[in-house]
Design a protein around this motif. Structure first.
Motif, short mmCIF file in Angstrom:
data_model
loop_
_atom_site.label_atom_id
_atom_site.label_comp_id
_atom_site.label_asym_id
_atom_site.label_seq_id
_atom_site.Cartn_x
_atom_site.Cartn_y
_atom_site.Cartn_z
N ASP A 1 0.83 -1.21 0.00
CA ASP A 1 0.00 0.00 0.00
C ASP A 1 0.86 1.26 0.00
O ASP A 1 0.47 2.29 -0.56
CB ASP A 1 -0.93 -0.01 1.21
CG ASP A 1 -1.99 -1.09 1.13
OD1 ASP A 1 -2.04 -1.80 0.11
OD2 ASP A 1 -2.78 -1.22 2.07
N ARG A 2 2.01 1.19 0.64
CA ARG A 2 2.92 2.35 0.61
C ARG A 2 3.45 2.57 -0.80
O ARG A 2 3.47 3.70 -1.30
CB ARG A 2 4.09 2.13 1.58
CG ARG A 2 3.69 1.91 3.03
CD ARG A 2 4.92 1.71 3.91
NE ARG A 2 4.63 0.85 5.05
CZ ARG A 2 5.51 0.46 5.95
NH1 ARG A 2 6.77 0.86 5.84
NH2 ARG A 2 5.17 -0.34 6.94
N ILE A 3 3.88 1.50 -1.44
CA ILE A 3 4.41 1.62 -2.80
C ILE A 3 3.31 2.09 -3.75
O ILE A 3 3.56 2.92 -4.63
CB ILE A 3 4.99 0.27 -3.27
CG1 ILE A 3 6.19 -0.14 -2.39
CG2 ILE A 3 5.40 0.33 -4.74
CD1 ILE A 3 6.72 -1.53 -2.67
N ALA A 4 2.09 1.62 -3.54
CA ALA A 4 0.98 1.91 -4.46
C ALA A 4 0.64 3.39 -4.52
O ALA A 4 0.09 3.85 -5.53
CB ALA A 4 -0.26 1.10 -4.07
N VAL A 5 0.93 4.16 -3.46
CA VAL A 5 0.55 5.58 -3.45
C VAL A 5 1.70 6.51 -3.84
O VAL A 5 1.50 7.72 -3.93
CB VAL A 5 0.01 6.01 -2.07
CG1 VAL A 5 -1.24 5.23 -1.71
CG2 VAL A 5 1.07 5.89 -1.00
N MET A 6 2.87 5.97 -4.09
CA MET A 6 4.02 6.84 -4.35
C MET A 6 3.82 7.69 -5.60
O MET A 6 4.17 8.88 -5.63
CB MET A 6 5.30 6.01 -4.41
CG MET A 6 5.69 5.42 -3.06
SD MET A 6 7.08 4.24 -3.11
CE MET A 6 8.45 5.35 -3.43
N ASN A 7 3.24 7.11 -6.64
CA ASN A 7 2.96 7.91 -7.85
C ASN A 7 1.97 9.03 -7.55
O ASN A 7 2.14 10.16 -8.04
CB ASN A 7 2.39 7.02 -8.96
CG ASN A 7 3.38 5.99 -9.46
OD1 ASN A 7 4.60 6.20 -9.41
ND2 ASN A 7 2.88 4.86 -9.93
N GLU A 8 0.94 8.73 -6.77
CA GLU A 8 -0.06 9.75 -6.44
C GLU A 8 0.55 10.90 -5.65
O GLU A 8 0.21 12.07 -5.88
CB GLU A 8 -1.20 9.13 -5.64
CG GLU A 8 -2.09 8.19 -6.42
CD GLU A 8 -3.23 7.69 -5.55
OE1 GLU A 8 -4.11 8.50 -5.20
OE2 GLU A 8 -3.23 6.49 -5.20
N VAL B 1 5.36 -1.03 -10.27
CA VAL B 1 4.33 -0.09 -9.81
C VAL B 1 4.69 1.36 -10.09
O VAL B 1 3.84 2.16 -10.50
CB VAL B 1 4.06 -0.29 -8.30
CG1 VAL B 1 3.13 0.79 -7.77
CG2 VAL B 1 3.48 -1.68 -8.03
N LEU B 2 5.94 1.75 -9.89
CA LEU B 2 6.32 3.15 -10.01
C LEU B 2 6.35 3.58 -11.48
O LEU B 2 6.85 2.86 -12.34
CB LEU B 2 7.70 3.38 -9.38
CG LEU B 2 7.83 3.02 -7.89
CD1 LEU B 2 9.21 3.41 -7.38
CD2 LEU B 2 6.73 3.69 -7.07
N ASP B 3 5.82 4.77 -11.74
CA ASP B 3 5.88 5.28 -13.11
C ASP B 3 7.24 5.94 -13.36
O ASP B 3 8.06 6.11 -12.45
CB ASP B 3 4.72 6.23 -13.39
CG ASP B 3 4.71 7.48 -12.51
OD1 ASP B 3 5.78 7.94 -12.08
OD2 ASP B 3 3.61 8.01 -12.24
N GLU B 4 7.48 6.32 -14.60
CA GLU B 4 8.81 6.80 -14.99
C GLU B 4 9.17 8.11 -14.29
O GLU B 4 10.32 8.31 -13.89
CB GLU B 4 8.89 6.95 -16.51
CG GLU B 4 8.88 5.63 -17.27
CD GLU B 4 9.94 4.66 -16.78
OE1 GLU B 4 11.12 5.10 -16.64
OE2 GLU B 4 9.61 3.49 -16.53
N GLU B 5 8.21 9.00 -14.11
CA GLU B 5 8.51 10.26 -13.45
C GLU B 5 8.88 10.05 -11.98
O GLU B 5 9.77 10.71 -11.45
CB GLU B 5 7.33 11.23 -13.58
CG GLU B 5 7.14 11.79 -14.97
CD GLU B 5 6.11 12.90 -14.99
OE1 GLU B 5 6.23 13.85 -14.18
OE2 GLU B 5 5.17 12.82 -15.79
N THR B 6 8.17 9.15 -11.32
CA THR B 6 8.49 8.85 -9.92
C THR B 6 9.87 8.21 -9.83
O THR B 6 10.65 8.54 -8.92
CB THR B 6 7.42 7.94 -9.31
OG1 THR B 6 6.14 8.58 -9.40
CG2 THR B 6 7.72 7.65 -7.85
N LYS B 7 10.18 7.32 -10.74
CA LYS B 7 11.50 6.69 -10.72
C LYS B 7 12.62 7.72 -10.92
O LYS B 7 13.67 7.65 -10.26
CB LYS B 7 11.58 5.62 -11.81
CG LYS B 7 10.74 4.38 -11.56
CD LYS B 7 10.82 3.41 -12.72
CE LYS B 7 9.98 2.16 -12.48
NZ LYS B 7 10.00 1.23 -13.64
#
Length: 367
Positions: free
Chosen positions: A239-246, A281-287
């Motif tokens: 759940d922590r990883i899932a919200v990182m993009n948001e 899970v992480l999108d390119e901008e978050t990465k």
């Protein structure tokens, strides 16, 4: 065995209503003089009010061994209100340049390796400091004295960074009052500074705060099975990883914190699975903007003895005298960490895995 059954089903919390149900509020005598104090008391009108001389001298909590019997109850149901009188920004050289004066201490969560319980009481429930205007005024003046940051460093290329969550979890504090919101708004307007905090709890209210890229939130991550054992009352890792993009889309700088890293049989393969999930899970901008710190476990003999009374299972992996050595803290506490030769090997193995699997994630430091 003390109320060990309470632990079952409470290892992870997804809803703030389950994390905090305040029934008792210990408070200093002048708490009504502060707007934030009045706001919080109004939020919990049915709570039992217990006046104390000062927030850090509460006999039934502070240093009281019997409080271990009610460890999780205190975490969930007790709140302390006080004023922060000694204000200073302590220099730091790792994830921030300065550790800000606390807007709170203590935590609603109960990670079994946490050093904070040694500071106040046993369960160490949340203390909120209600003189937030004074704290904010100090920080604004302190940042102003620093001037423009001219030299990029591993902490930040442009801004002076202030840590506001050293002694608790700001995401949980958000459920009680607007201290964290006020600080985020303050730093969004400071021309030369940003703030940062690490968290193990997903509080979606933070998504509405418009931090304008001046707040760095660091999601603490570790392998799932280990987190289920030692990260008591926290949000599950997925759940922590899932919200990182948001959070990145909401205007936060999103980082990770790999801490504490715990050694056990199969540990590196579990980290590989975690990095696989991040990649998926992480999108390119978050990465592209991701960075982390890597901190291997340091444990404490006194905390180990307390933990044996409420969560002994975790101590099977945290307290390993066969592979740990003693390290005394500056305050004389008898801490333990992995033996030097072993730790060097472990750090290198995890660094190599990071390079292989998450090369986009820069590493500020590892120890």
């Amino acid at each position: 065995m003390v109320r060990y059954w309470l632990l079952i089903g409470m290892l992870h919390e997804k809803n703030i209503d389950h994390l905090l149900t305040i029934h008792e509020i210990y408070h200093e005598p002048n708490i009504h003089e502060y707007a934030r104090g009045r706001e919080i008391l109004a939020r919990y009108p049915d709570a039992k009010l217990i006046e104390v001389k000062t927030h850090n001298q509460i006999p039934e909590l502070f240093g009281f061994a019997g409080a271990v019997e009610d460890w999780l109850w205190n975490k969930k149901n007790v709140l302390i209100l006080g004023a922060k009188h000694s204000l200073s920004a302590r220099p730091n050289t790792r994830s921030s340049h300065w550790v800000a004066p606390s807007q709170s201490n203590g935590c609603a969560m109960s990670c079994s390796y946490c050093y904070v319980p040694r500071r106040k009481g046993y369960a160490n429930p949340i203390t909120i400091f209600v003189n937030i205007e004074k704290i904010m005024g100090y920080l604004e003046r302190h940042a102003g004295r620093q001037g423009k940051k001219l030299i990029p460093d591993h902490i930040d290329p442009e801004y002076w960074v202030y840590e506001i969550g050293e002694n608790g979890d700001c995401s949980a504090d958000v459920a009680i009052c607007d201290n964290v919101k006020d600080l985020i708004h303050l730093f969004s307007g400071l021309p030369n500074a940003k703030l940062t905090f690490a968290t193990k709890f997903v509080n979606r209210d933070l998504l509405t705060y418009d931090p304008q890229h001046k707040t760095r939130i660091r999601f603490s991550l570790m392998p799932h099975q280990m987190s289920k054992l030692v990260d008591v009352r926290t949000t599950p890792i997925s759940d922590r990883i899932a919200v990182m993009n948001e959070f990145r889309q909401a205007g936060y700088e999103v980082n990770a914190s790999f801490a504490p890293v715990i050694f056990y049989e199969g540990w590196l393969e579990d980290w590989r699975k975690l990095f696989d999930e991040m990649n998926n899970v992480l999108d390119e901008e978050t990465k592209r903007q991701l960075a982390t710190e890597i901190i291997f476990l340091t444990h404490n003999q006194q905390l180990h003895e307390v933990n044996m009374d409420w969560h002994p299972k975790a101590e099977e992996v945290l307290w390993r005298p066969d592979i740990q050595q003693v390290k005394y803290s500056q305050t004389g506490q008898r801490n333990v960490r992995y033996k030097n030769n072993l730790k060097r090997e472990l750090v290198n193995e995890l660094l190599n895995l990071c390079t292989e699997m998450i090369p986009y994630c820069s590493i500020r430091y590892a120890f």
